[in-house]
Design a protein around this motif. Sequence first.
Motif, PDB file in Angstrom:
ATOM      1  N   SER A   9     -17.258  22.006  22.039  1.00 29.34           N
ATOM      2  CA  SER A   9     -18.142  21.458  23.068  1.00 29.34           C
ATOM      3  C   SER A   9     -18.811  22.538  23.894  1.00 29.34           C
ATOM      4  CB  SER A   9     -17.364  20.521  24.001  1.00 29.34           C
ATOM      5  OG  SER A   9     -16.895  19.407  23.296  1.00 29.34           O
ATOM      6  N   ASP A  10     -18.445  23.779  23.684  1.00 31.86           N
ATOM      7  CA  ASP A  10     -19.049  24.923  24.388  1.00 31.86           C
ATOM      8  C   ASP A  10     -19.036  24.709  25.908  1.00 31.86           C
ATOM      9  OD1 ASP A  10     -20.251  27.403  24.691  1.00 31.86           O
ATOM     10  OD2 ASP A  10     -22.272  26.573  24.531  1.00 31.86           O
ATOM     11  N   LEU A  11     -17.836  24.560  26.457  1.00 34.76           N
ATOM     12  CA  LEU A  11     -17.688  24.279  27.881  1.00 34.76           C
ATOM     13  C   LEU A  11     -17.523  25.530  28.738  1.00 34.76           C
ATOM     14  CD1 LEU A  11     -15.329  21.186  27.630  1.00 34.76           C
ATOM     15  CD2 LEU A  11     -17.816  21.226  27.904  1.00 34.76           C
ATOM     16  N   ASP A  12     -17.608  26.706  28.156  1.00 34.78           N
ATOM     17  CA  ASP A  12     -17.456  27.937  28.934  1.00 34.78           C
ATOM     18  C   ASP A  12     -18.621  28.234  29.885  1.00 34.78           C
ATOM     19  OD1 ASP A  12     -14.906  28.573  28.167  1.00 34.78           O
ATOM     20  OD2 ASP A  12     -15.508  29.941  26.574  1.00 34.78           O
ATOM     21  N   PRO A  13     -19.869  27.967  29.529  1.00 34.12           N
ATOM     22  CA  PRO A  13     -20.957  28.273  30.463  1.00 34.12           C
ATOM     23  C   PRO A  13     -20.805  27.484  31.774  1.00 34.12           C
ATOM     24  CG  PRO A  13     -21.850  27.912  28.280  1.00 34.12           C
ATOM     25  CD  PRO A  13     -20.389  27.504  28.238  1.00 34.12           C
ATOM     26  N   PRO A  14     -21.163  28.092  32.892  1.00 34.29           N
ATOM     27  CA  PRO A  14     -21.063  27.398  34.182  1.00 34.29           C
ATOM     28  C   PRO A  14     -21.841  26.077  34.174  1.00 34.29           C
ATOM     29  CG  PRO A  14     -21.623  29.703  34.507  1.00 34.29           C
ATOM     30  CD  PRO A  14     -21.704  29.442  33.022  1.00 34.29           C
ATOM     31  N   GLY A  15     -21.260  25.069  34.804  1.00 36.39           N
ATOM     32  CA  GLY A  15     -21.937  23.790  34.938  1.00 36.39           C
ATOM     33  C   GLY A  15     -21.761  22.838  33.773  1.00 36.39           C
ATOM     34  N   ARG A  16     -21.063  23.235  32.712  1.00 37.45           N
ATOM     35  CA  ARG A  16     -20.854  22.346  31.569  1.00 37.45           C
ATOM     36  C   ARG A  16     -19.526  21.633  31.732  1.00 37.45           C
ATOM     37  NH1 ARG A  16     -24.060  22.155  27.049  1.00 37.45           N
ATOM     38  NH2 ARG A  16     -22.286  21.806  25.697  1.00 37.45           N
ATOM     39  N   ARG A  17     -19.584  20.316  31.664  1.00 38.33           N
ATOM     40  CA  ARG A  17     -18.406  19.473  31.776  1.00 38.33           C
ATOM     41  C   ARG A  17     -18.453  18.440  30.663  1.00 38.33           C
ATOM     42  NH1 ARG A  17     -17.788  23.106  34.680  1.00 38.33           N
ATOM     43  NH2 ARG A  17     -17.364  23.127  36.904  1.00 38.33           N
ATOM     44  N   ARG A  18     -17.285  17.865  30.361  1.00 36.44           N
ATOM     45  CA  ARG A  18     -17.222  16.845  29.320  1.00 36.44           C
ATOM     46  C   ARG A  18     -16.425  15.651  29.842  1.00 36.44           C
ATOM     47  NH1 ARG A  18     -14.312  19.080  24.501  1.00 36.44           N
ATOM     48  NH2 ARG A  18     -12.469  18.445  25.640  1.00 36.44           N
ATOM     49  N   VAL A  19     -16.972  14.463  29.683  1.00 36.05           N
ATOM     50  CA  VAL A  19     -16.278  13.227  30.008  1.00 36.05           C
ATOM     51  C   VAL A  19     -15.671  12.703  28.714  1.00 36.05           C
ATOM     52  CG1 VAL A  19     -16.524  10.869  30.849  1.00 36.05           C
ATOM     53  CG2 VAL A  19     -17.893  12.697  31.855  1.00 36.05           C
ATOM     54  N   ASN A  20     -14.380  12.403  28.736  1.00 35.84           N
ATOM     55  CA  ASN A  20     -13.672  11.872  27.573  1.00 35.84           C
ATOM     56  C   ASN A  20     -13.251  10.437  27.868  1.00 35.84           C
ATOM     57  OD1 ASN A  20     -13.596  14.536  26.348  1.00 35.84           O
ATOM     58  ND2 ASN A  20     -12.016  15.001  27.845  1.00 35.84           N
ATOM     59  N   VAL A  21     -13.472   9.539  26.907  1.00 33.11           N
ATOM     60  CA  VAL A  21     -13.137   8.133  27.105  1.00 33.11           C
ATOM     61  C   VAL A  21     -12.531   7.586  25.818  1.00 33.11           C
ATOM     62  CG1 VAL A  21     -13.994   5.844  27.749  1.00 33.11           C
ATOM     63  CG2 VAL A  21     -15.162   7.882  28.603  1.00 33.11           C
ATOM     64  N   HIS A  22     -11.419   6.858  25.954  1.00 29.09           N
ATOM     65  CA  HIS A  22     -10.857   6.170  24.791  1.00 29.09           C
ATOM     66  C   HIS A  22     -11.585   4.849  24.624  1.00 29.09           C
ATOM     67  CE1 HIS A  22      -7.990   3.678  22.512  1.00 29.09           C
ATOM     68  NE2 HIS A  22      -7.928   4.794  21.812  1.00 29.09           N
ATOM     69  N   VAL A  23     -12.223   4.667  23.478  1.00 34.47           N
ATOM     70  CA  VAL A  23     -12.975   3.438  23.212  1.00 34.47           C
ATOM     71  C   VAL A  23     -12.355   2.638  22.070  1.00 34.47           C
ATOM     72  CG1 VAL A  23     -15.149   4.382  24.068  1.00 34.47           C
ATOM     73  CG2 VAL A  23     -14.593   4.595  21.634  1.00 34.47           C
ATOM     74  N   GLY A  24     -11.403   3.213  21.374  1.00 36.46           N
ATOM     75  CA  GLY A  24     -10.793   2.559  20.227  1.00 36.46           C
ATOM     76  C   GLY A  24     -11.536   2.882  18.947  1.00 36.46           C
ATOM     77  N   ARG A  25     -10.808   2.842  17.865  1.00 38.37           N
ATOM     78  CA  ARG A  25     -11.390   3.215  16.569  1.00 38.37           C
ATOM     79  C   ARG A  25     -12.493   2.274  16.112  1.00 38.37           C
ATOM     80  NH1 ARG A  25      -5.601   4.334  13.965  1.00 38.37           N
ATOM     81  NH2 ARG A  25      -5.215   6.339  14.974  1.00 38.37           N
ATOM     82  N   THR A  26     -12.378   1.006  16.431  1.00 41.42           N
ATOM     83  CA  THR A  26     -13.378   0.050  15.939  1.00 41.42           C
ATOM     84  C   THR A  26     -14.723   0.213  16.631  1.00 41.42           C
ATOM     85  OG1 THR A  26     -12.570  -1.628  17.476  1.00 41.42           O
ATOM     86  CG2 THR A  26     -11.659  -1.663  15.244  1.00 41.42           C
ATOM     87  N   ALA A  27     -14.744   0.756  17.838  1.00 36.06           N
ATOM     88  CA  ALA A  27     -16.004   0.933  18.573  1.00 36.06           C
ATOM     89  C   ALA A  27     -16.746   2.201  18.164  1.00 36.06           C
ATOM     90  CB  ALA A  27     -15.738   0.973  20.074  1.00 36.06           C
TER      91      ALA A  27
END
Length: 89
Positions: A9-27
């Motif tokens: 996800s290349d989150l090292d540069p300043p200002g980069r964030r990642r939102v993680n959400v469990h949606v289930g395999r079927t979605a």
Amino acid sequence: MNHPDHSASDLDPPGRRRVNVHVGRTALPELLGGRYDLAAADVVLPHPVYGPLGWICVVNPGERRTGTVVRLLREAHEAARAREARRRS
């Protein structure tokens, strides 16, 4: 900041964030396209490690995906509440 086991996800540069959400395999098929760049911003992507378990992520959600992210977070929260209610009964 990148996790040692997954830097896709290349989150090292300043200002980069990642939102993680469990949606289930079927979605997952409904939310994801065919090919994707795991470092792309404002795109719904499979989580680089937990995607096969039904997790998605969005790096730096912006105008295009904020509504989707909020909806998915609400749905995940309601699913967690329902699981907890089932456990208690």
